[in-house]
Design a protein around this motif. Structure first.
Motif, PDB file in Angstrom:
ATOM      1  N   LEU A 251      51.192 112.754  53.871  1.00 22.25           N
ATOM      2  CA  LEU A 251      49.758 113.043  53.867  1.00 22.25           C
ATOM      3  C   LEU A 251      49.163 113.244  55.254  1.00 22.25           C
ATOM      4  N   ARG A 252      49.953 113.750  56.188  1.00 19.05           N
ATOM      5  CA  ARG A 252      49.379 114.099  57.483  1.00 19.05           C
ATOM      6  C   ARG A 252      48.635 115.422  57.392  1.00 19.05           C
ATOM      7  N   ASN A 253      49.271 116.406  56.788  1.00 22.37           N
ATOM      8  CA  ASN A 253      48.613 117.676  56.522  1.00 22.37           C
ATOM      9  C   ASN A 253      49.419 118.403  55.440  1.00 22.37           C
ATOM     10  N   ALA A 254      48.848 119.473  54.905  1.00 24.12           N
ATOM     11  CA  ALA A 254      49.493 120.172  53.794  1.00 24.12           C
ATOM     12  C   ALA A 254      50.815 120.798  54.189  1.00 24.12           C
ATOM     13  N   SER A 255      50.988 121.121  55.490  1.00 25.54           N
ATOM     14  CA  SER A 255      52.218 121.771  55.936  1.00 25.54           C
ATOM     15  C   SER A 255      53.392 120.806  56.024  1.00 25.54           C
ATOM     16  N   ASN A 256      53.116 119.537  56.219  1.00 23.13           N
ATOM     17  CA  ASN A 256      54.181 118.529  56.292  1.00 23.13           C
ATOM     18  C   ASN A 256      53.745 117.306  55.483  1.00 23.13           C
ATOM     19  N   SER A 257      53.608 117.488  54.180  1.00 24.95           N
ATOM     20  CA  SER A 257      53.024 116.429  53.360  1.00 24.95           C
ATOM     21  C   SER A 257      54.051 115.468  52.779  1.00 24.95           C
ATOM     22  N   GLU A 258      55.318 115.864  52.748  1.00 26.59           N
ATOM     23  CA  GLU A 258      56.344 115.026  52.128  1.00 26.59           C
ATOM     24  C   GLU A 258      57.586 114.954  53.006  1.00 26.59           C
ATOM     25  N   LEU A 259      58.181 113.770  53.037  1.00 30.01           N
ATOM     26  CA  LEU A 259      59.481 113.601  53.680  1.00 30.01           C
ATOM     27  C   LEU A 259      60.533 113.589  52.577  1.00 30.01           C
ATOM     28  N   LEU A 260      61.485 114.520  52.651  1.00 33.61           N
ATOM     29  CA  LEU A 260      62.549 114.632  51.656  1.00 33.61           C
ATOM     30  C   LEU A 260      63.836 114.078  52.256  1.00 33.61           C
ATOM     31  N   LEU A 261      64.420 113.094  51.579  1.00 33.11           N
ATOM     32  CA  LEU A 261      65.649 112.450  52.041  1.00 33.11           C
ATOM     33  C   LEU A 261      66.799 112.861  51.136  1.00 33.11           C
ATOM     34  N   LEU A 262      67.841 113.426  51.752  1.00 36.49           N
ATOM     35  CA  LEU A 262      69.002 113.916  51.012  1.00 36.49           C
ATOM     36  C   LEU A 262      70.256 113.236  51.551  1.00 36.49           C
ATOM     37  N   ASP A 263      70.970 112.573  50.663  1.00 31.91           N
ATOM     38  CA  ASP A 263      72.139 111.774  51.031  1.00 31.91           C
ATOM     39  C   ASP A 263      73.288 112.680  51.469  1.00 31.91           C
TER      40      ASP A 263
END
Length: 307
Positions: A251-263
């Motif tokens: 929720l910093r901004n719409a361009s970087n709203s989610e952190l996706l973690l991939l194992d």
């Protein structure tokens, strides 16, 4: 006949080399990497922290310390639990108590600016109309204004401060109300050379090198725009391939709203992570590694840089 210069490696050839290096076998993993590298989303680079007196203008990495277990979403509970454990190792916190600290050393505020502008110093903030109307032009005004922000300062009540290695050499007052009064009082104390000593509790946040290394060894951590979760191509790739993942709302901004973690241990998740980086997804781990690792001097003692 003049020979033409050798052309730059194509994306396809670079992907093929990644497939070989990562040991991705089978058509499925190769297809995931190929398709992920062609995802078209409005990726935006992660911005470096700008000089600002407001705590929330910088990256909120301190939230990893007490990250709730339910903060991550994803299809499998075990995957979310592992990702949560990795994220909570990224930042360490230490609280120190000081019997006296010069008020003039504090140069940051909690919260964020009301007008959305960046202010690099208290003096710049004190020059705004909202601050100038406080009219701090005498010692009596100073006491009145500081008492508004710190009602107990004349009784020597301790104040709460915080600092973060990635935000440079700033000490932030933890209060989020009466920021104009606090900034104006400190600016006046500096201007007039007023030595006001107050006890304080200082919370120090620092990136943990071992935790960051462990996250890099175990995961791809890329930031995704809000549009990703309604994008048919990306969601089809993520869900139809049954790729294990965990996501955290930033929720910093719409361009970087989610952190996706991939194992990285899972071939399909590893392929997706590499493909998204080819497509332009910002790498959160590289971003954190490039942040400053500075601890401010304390009580007049110059700080040492962290390795």
């Amino acid at each position: 006949m003049m020979s033409l210069p050798e052309s730059m490696p194509t994306v396809t050839s670079r992907i093929s080399k990644f497939v070989q290096r990562l040991g991705l076998s089978g058509k499925a993993a190769r297809q995931i990497l190929d398709h992920a590298s062609q995802v078209r989303l409005p990726f935006a680079p992660l911005e470096e922290p700008a000089p600002s007196i407001f705590w929330q203008d910088g990256p909120s990495l301190q939230k990893f310390v007490d990250l709730p277990r339910g903060a991550l979403s994803g299809p499998v509970q075990e995957d979310k639990a592992r990702a949560h454990a990795a994220l909570t190792r990224l930042v360490r916190k230490e609280v120190s108590i000081y019997p006296a600290l010069d008020l003039r050393q504090i140069d940051g505020l909690g919260g964020q600016s009301v007008d959305g502008k960046l202010y690099p110093t208290f003096e710049a903030y004190a020059a705004t109309p909202a601050c100038r109307q406080l009219r701090v032009i005498s010692y009596k005004d100073f006491v009145r204004t500081l008492s508004t922000a710190l009602p107990g300062f004349q009784r020597n009540v301790a104040i709460e401060l915080r600092q973060a290695s990635w935000l440079g050499e700033r000490l932030y007052w933890s209060g989020e109300h009466h920021s104009e009064a606090f900034a104006c009082a400190v600016a006046y104390a500096r201007l007039r050379g007023l030595d006001v000593q107050l006890p304080c509790a200082l919370t120090d946040y620092r990136l943990d090198a071992a935790g960051l290394q462990a996250l890099d060894e175990g995961y791809h951590a890329v930031t995704m725009p809000a549009q990703a979760w309604s994008d048919r191509a990306f969601m089809s790739l993520l869900l139809e391939s049954r790729i294990p993942y965990a996501r955290l709302t930033l929720l910093r901004n719409a361009s970087n709203s989610e952190l996706l973690l991939l194992d990285k241990r899972d071939p399909a998740a590893n392929a997706l992570g590499e493909g998204l980086k080819f497509a332009g997804a910002p790498d959160m781990i590289l971003y954190m590694r490039d942040l400053p690792q500075i601890t401010r001097f304390r009580l007049g003692h110059q700080a040492e840089s962290l390795n």
